[in-house]
Design an enzyme around this catalytic site. Structure first.
Site, PDB file in Angstrom:
ATOM      1  N   LYS A  78     -19.138 -66.330 -43.602  1.00  0.00           N
ATOM      2  CA  LYS A  78     -19.134 -66.147 -45.061  1.00  0.00           C
ATOM      3  C   LYS A  78     -19.167 -67.535 -45.677  1.00  0.00           C
ATOM      4  O   LYS A  78     -18.191 -68.273 -45.612  1.00  0.00           O
ATOM      5  CB  LYS A  78     -17.894 -65.363 -45.510  1.00  0.00           C
ATOM      6  CG  LYS A  78     -17.955 -64.975 -46.981  1.00  0.00           C
ATOM      7  CD  LYS A  78     -16.794 -64.052 -47.356  1.00  0.00           C
ATOM      8  CE  LYS A  78     -16.936 -63.411 -48.725  1.00  0.00           C
ATOM      9  NZ  LYS A  78     -17.159 -64.292 -49.836  1.00  0.00           N
ATOM     10  N   ARG A 126     -24.210 -66.846 -54.569  1.00  0.00           N
ATOM     11  CA  ARG A 126     -25.256 -65.943 -54.113  1.00  0.00           C
ATOM     12  C   ARG A 126     -26.535 -66.152 -54.921  1.00  0.00           C
ATOM     13  O   ARG A 126     -26.479 -66.327 -56.134  1.00  0.00           O
ATOM     14  CB  ARG A 126     -24.748 -64.515 -54.307  1.00  0.00           C
ATOM     15  CG  ARG A 126     -25.644 -63.447 -53.722  1.00  0.00           C
ATOM     16  CD  ARG A 126     -24.855 -62.155 -53.741  1.00  0.00           C
ATOM     17  NE  ARG A 126     -25.555 -61.057 -53.132  1.00  0.00           N
ATOM     18  CZ  ARG A 126     -24.932 -60.001 -52.627  1.00  0.00           C
ATOM     19  NH1 ARG A 126     -23.615 -59.919 -52.666  1.00  0.00           N
ATOM     20  NH2 ARG A 126     -25.617 -59.018 -52.088  1.00  0.00           N
ATOM     21  N   LYS A 147     -15.617 -57.835 -45.380  1.00  0.00           N
ATOM     22  CA  LYS A 147     -15.376 -59.279 -45.434  1.00  0.00           C
ATOM     23  C   LYS A 147     -13.975 -59.626 -44.954  1.00  0.00           C
ATOM     24  O   LYS A 147     -13.021 -58.873 -45.190  1.00  0.00           O
ATOM     25  CB  LYS A 147     -15.601 -59.822 -46.841  1.00  0.00           C
ATOM     26  CG  LYS A 147     -14.676 -59.288 -47.905  1.00  0.00           C
ATOM     27  CD  LYS A 147     -14.912 -60.023 -49.224  1.00  0.00           C
ATOM     28  CE  LYS A 147     -14.234 -59.340 -50.377  1.00  0.00           C
ATOM     29  NZ  LYS A 147     -14.420 -59.989 -51.663  1.00  0.00           N
TER      30      LYS A 147
HETATM   31  P1  ATP Z   1     -16.230 -63.226 -53.182  1.00  0.00           P
HETATM   32  O1  ATP Z   1     -15.498 -63.503 -54.434  1.00  0.00           O
HETATM   33  O2  ATP Z   1     -15.374 -63.078 -51.968  1.00  0.00           O
HETATM   34  O3  ATP Z   1     -17.411 -64.134 -52.942  1.00  0.00           O
HETATM   35  P2  ATP Z   1     -17.826 -61.090 -54.229  1.00  0.00           P
HETATM   36  O4  ATP Z   1     -17.157 -60.132 -55.146  1.00  0.00           O
HETATM   37  O5  ATP Z   1     -18.811 -62.049 -54.828  1.00  0.00           O
HETATM   38  O6  ATP Z   1     -16.722 -61.813 -53.355  1.00  0.00           O
HETATM   39  P3  ATP Z   1     -18.070 -59.615 -51.859  1.00  0.00           P
HETATM   40  O7  ATP Z   1     -18.887 -58.428 -51.588  1.00  0.00           O
HETATM   41  O8  ATP Z   1     -16.642 -59.409 -51.931  1.00  0.00           O
HETATM   42  O9  ATP Z   1     -18.623 -60.289 -53.164  1.00  0.00           O
HETATM   43  O10 ATP Z   1     -18.390 -60.708 -50.774  1.00  0.00           O
HETATM   44  C1  ATP Z   1     -19.719 -60.964 -50.510  1.00  0.00           C
HETATM   45  C2  ATP Z   1     -20.118 -62.290 -51.127  1.00  0.00           C
HETATM   46  O11 ATP Z   1     -20.016 -63.284 -50.131  1.00  0.00           O
HETATM   47  C3  ATP Z   1     -21.559 -62.250 -51.546  1.00  0.00           C
HETATM   48  O12 ATP Z   1     -21.668 -61.942 -52.919  1.00  0.00           O
HETATM   49  C4  ATP Z   1     -22.079 -63.631 -51.210  1.00  0.00           C
HETATM   50  O13 ATP Z   1     -22.046 -64.434 -52.373  1.00  0.00           O
HETATM   51  C5  ATP Z   1     -21.083 -64.209 -50.225  1.00  0.00           C
HETATM   52  N1  ATP Z   1     -21.608 -64.425 -48.873  1.00  0.00           N
HETATM   53  C6  ATP Z   1     -21.440 -65.559 -48.161  1.00  0.00           C
HETATM   54  N2  ATP Z   1     -21.966 -65.448 -46.947  1.00  0.00           N
HETATM   55  C7  ATP Z   1     -22.507 -64.210 -46.851  1.00  0.00           C
HETATM   56  C8  ATP Z   1     -23.198 -63.499 -45.822  1.00  0.00           C
HETATM   57  N3  ATP Z   1     -23.445 -64.041 -44.631  1.00  0.00           N
HETATM   58  N4  ATP Z   1     -23.590 -62.230 -46.089  1.00  0.00           N
HETATM   59  C9  ATP Z   1     -23.352 -61.663 -47.291  1.00  0.00           C
HETATM   60  N5  ATP Z   1     -22.698 -62.282 -48.283  1.00  0.00           N
HETATM   61  C10 ATP Z   1     -22.282 -63.545 -48.082  1.00  0.00           C
END
Ligand code: ATP
Length: 601
Positions: A251, A256, A423
């Site tokens: 991660k 993103r 995650k």
């Molecule tokens: P967080 O605040 O933990 O980044 P989030 O609410 O944006 O969480 P989650 O679904 O909880 O989203 O976690 C996925 C996020 O992690 C994605 O939005 C992306 O930005 C990030 N990410 C980093 N590495 C990866 C990966 N290998 N695959 C998918 N998502 C990833």
């Protein structure tokens, strides 16, 4: 539809904050709309002339709007400002002047589409003489409207049209307008998740019916609402959900990016669906050179990375790239690498329904092996809790945030959290296993030393997606640096409102309220039950609260308020605290430290 009819609905919507009433009023409005104007009406009720992801802002400063009002009603700008100060809203000031204006037209026949076109024109003016063109077009428009319409039209370019209507409310109302109940909502929502465009979905629905909405495919140029991960308390729980074999990727702690590629070039969208193409010229160039496809939509995490030492830079460095100025200079200083992790569309085909393992193969086939900007995220196929722990430790020791585990046969589920992705994030002993994304609801003005910052504390909440409202979860008084207090002050001054916003549900009142817009990522030690807060409140009057909250990051650039942690997620995190030895608080890890295997498992 005449614009005056639409503004009659604006009045009614403004008069209530009850969600069911909002839906009812909106559905009546939609019933009256024709298929060729429904899209425009959907944008207008959200104070827009385009979907949220299009960088089309009418954006006029108060001063400019005051000049337009003065011209329309033969007054001086100073007169307008005086009434504005008295009434506290520019729209109301314009309404009053319009009411008293002698040559006010009585036969109001401008349609909603005509007003939309004029506002769109204002948004699109650019180059020399822009200010004058915007002012004169707005003043001509105001002259042709009745006083109530004047009020609402003035609030649109100022961004002060606060009707409290979120996407879910519009979707419910659309269903109700054609079907007498909300049963079409899931189908409409699915199409919205694929296109992020309420107007577009509404138009298909009105012109071609619900079957056509069902067949909506993702489209290059319209951002897909991102698939999101679930949290689980332990590696064993994850295995139960993911099956015998599953994929694991690091991660990355960056931001993103959704990349859209077609013949006209490359467009980039952020986590909250904003078009950020202009901000990352290095990624755009990299994609053009290193992605071999005619059309594609792929997703990855952009992170500042040192290719010489293979070192990932911390989030605080990466985030310096999200800026409006000196873009090229920073691109050279702090180049980004995008670690691609999913492919949604390839050469004219929506592949979101294909299993993950196939999408991943296709992704690998189009990304150049030796490119410097687009890299494929490392992937391991794992089978056991032991392997998860080893890979997790490796990721942490490389300065990454943790792991993403992915089900091999799952489709890409746009716009939802699901167990197709799980995650695991690093956290310190004695902390919740994940941070909570909270929405800033209000500000307590400072006492003592903090008067200097203008902010002494914050009231924050989470999102109840079932009711489309924001509920309070904690107050935050410590855990912010002086600079962070100053930043909160700067942000909140811009979004300060005079009364509790329509979509906020809170029993406690801060010194002043703000529009629920800004997301703050917060780490807490624990979630407790509390009679004070409205998050997840049950019949006994007890809600959830965060214990010892502290600010981790501002997420105002990549999360919308509706992307904040939901009440359901809070409930899950609360319950996970009690899952015994599997408690997430037993993750004992920090950047660069290897976690204690026994405790993680
Ligand atoms: P967080 O605040 O933990 O980044 P989030 O609410 O944006 O969480 P989650 O679904 O909880 O989203 O976690 C996925 C996020 O992690 C994605 O939005 C992306 O930005 C990030 N990410 C980093 N590495 C990866 C990966 N290998 N695959 C998918 N998502 C990833």
């Amino acid at each position: 539809m005449n614009f005056s009819t639409l503004s009659g609905y604006y009045e009614k919507l403004e008069g209530t904050s009850k969600r069911l009433e909002l839906i009812d009023i909106l559905s009546k409005l939609f019933k009256q709309a024709r298929a060729d104007e429904i899209a425009e009406i959907c944008y207008l009720i959200q104070g827009r002339v385009a979907p949220f992801f299009e960088p089309i802002e009418i954006g006029m400063a108060e001063n400019m709007v005051a000049v337009a009002i003065a011209r329309a009603f033969n007054k001086k700008k100073a007169d307008v400002i005086k009434i504005y100060r008295k009434l506290g809203n520019m729209g109301k000031a314009a309404q009053e002047l319009s009411r008293n204006h002698k040559s006010q037209i009585t036969n109001h026949k401008l349609t909603a589409s005509e007003v939309f076109e004029e506002l769109l024109k204002i948004a699109k003016f650019s180059g020399e003489g822009t200010v004058e063109k915007k002012v004169s077009t707005l003043s001509e428009l105001l002259k042709k409207l009745d006083p109530i319409s004047v009020k609402h039209v003035v609030n649109i370019p100022l961004g002060t049209l606060r009707l409290g209507i979120g996407g879910p409310t519009v979707l419910d109302a659309l269903s109700l307008s054609k079907n007498h109940d909300k049963s079409f909502r899931p189908i409409l929502e699915d199409a919205y998740n694929k296109t992020s465009d309420l107007g577009f979905v509404a138009e298909i629905f009105f012109k071609k019916g619900i079957e056509a909405v069902k067949n909506t495919k993702i489209i290059v140029g319209k951002p897909v609402r991102p698939a999101l991960a679930e949290r689980l308390p332990s590696a064993e729980e994850a295995i139960k959900r993911l099956g015998r074999e599953f994929a694991a990727e690091p991660k990355f702690d960056g931001f993103r990016v959704q990349v859209h590629l077609d013949r006209s070039g490359v467009q980039l969208f952020s986590r909250n669906l904003e078009n950020t193409t202009h901000a990352f010229p290095d990624i755009v160039e990299g994609v053009k050179k290193e992605v071999k496809a005619k059309t594609a939509i792929l997703e990855g995490e952009a992170i500042a990375y040192n290719p010489v030492t293979s070192e990932f830079l911390p989030f605080q460095e990466t985030t310096k790239r999200r800026r409006k100025y000196k873009i090229e200079e920073m691109a050279k200083k702090l180049p980004l690498v995008i670690f691609a992790f999913d492919l949604l569309y390839i050469n004219g085909k929506d592949i979101t329904l294909k299993p993950y393992r196939e999408r991943r193969k296709l992704l690998e086939s189009i990304v150049s092996k030796n490119g410097g900007v687009v890299k494929i995220a490392e992937e391991k196929i794992l089978k056991s809790a032991k392997e998860i722990t080893e890979f997790f430790n490796k990721a942490i020791s490389e300065g990454l945030e943790g792991l993403m585990l992915k089900k091999l046969d799952s489709p890409y589920v746009a716009g939802g959290r699901g167990f197709h992705w799980v995650k695991f994030k690093r956290s310190q002993a004695g902390e919740l296993a994940d941070t909570v994304d909270c929405v800033l609801l209000g500000v307590y003005t400072g006492k003592g030393k903090r008067t200097e910052f203008g902010v002494g504390g914050l009231l924050v909440g989470v999102y109840n997606d079932k009711k489309d409202e924001f509920v309070s979860i904690t107050r935050l008084g410590t855990g912010l640096t002086d600079d962070e207090f100053r930043k909160v002050n700067e942000i909140s001054k811009k979004i300060k409102v005079n009364q509790k916003p329509a979509r906020v549900n809170s029993d406690i009142s801060p010194s002043y309220w703000v529009e629920p817009k800004v997301v703050l990522e917060i780490q807490a030690d624990e979630i407790t039950r509390s009679p004070i807060h409205t998050a997840g409140r049950d019949k006994d009057g007890s809600g959830y609260a965060l214990r010892f909250p502290r600010l981790v990051k501002f997420r105002e650039k990549d999360k919308r308020a509706e992307d904040a942690t939901t009440v359901d997620e809070i409930k899950k995190l609360y319950n996970q605290q009690f899952s015994h030895h599997k408690t997430p608080t037993s993750h004992k890890a920090s950047r660069g430290k290897v976690i204690d295997k026994e405790r993680f498992l």
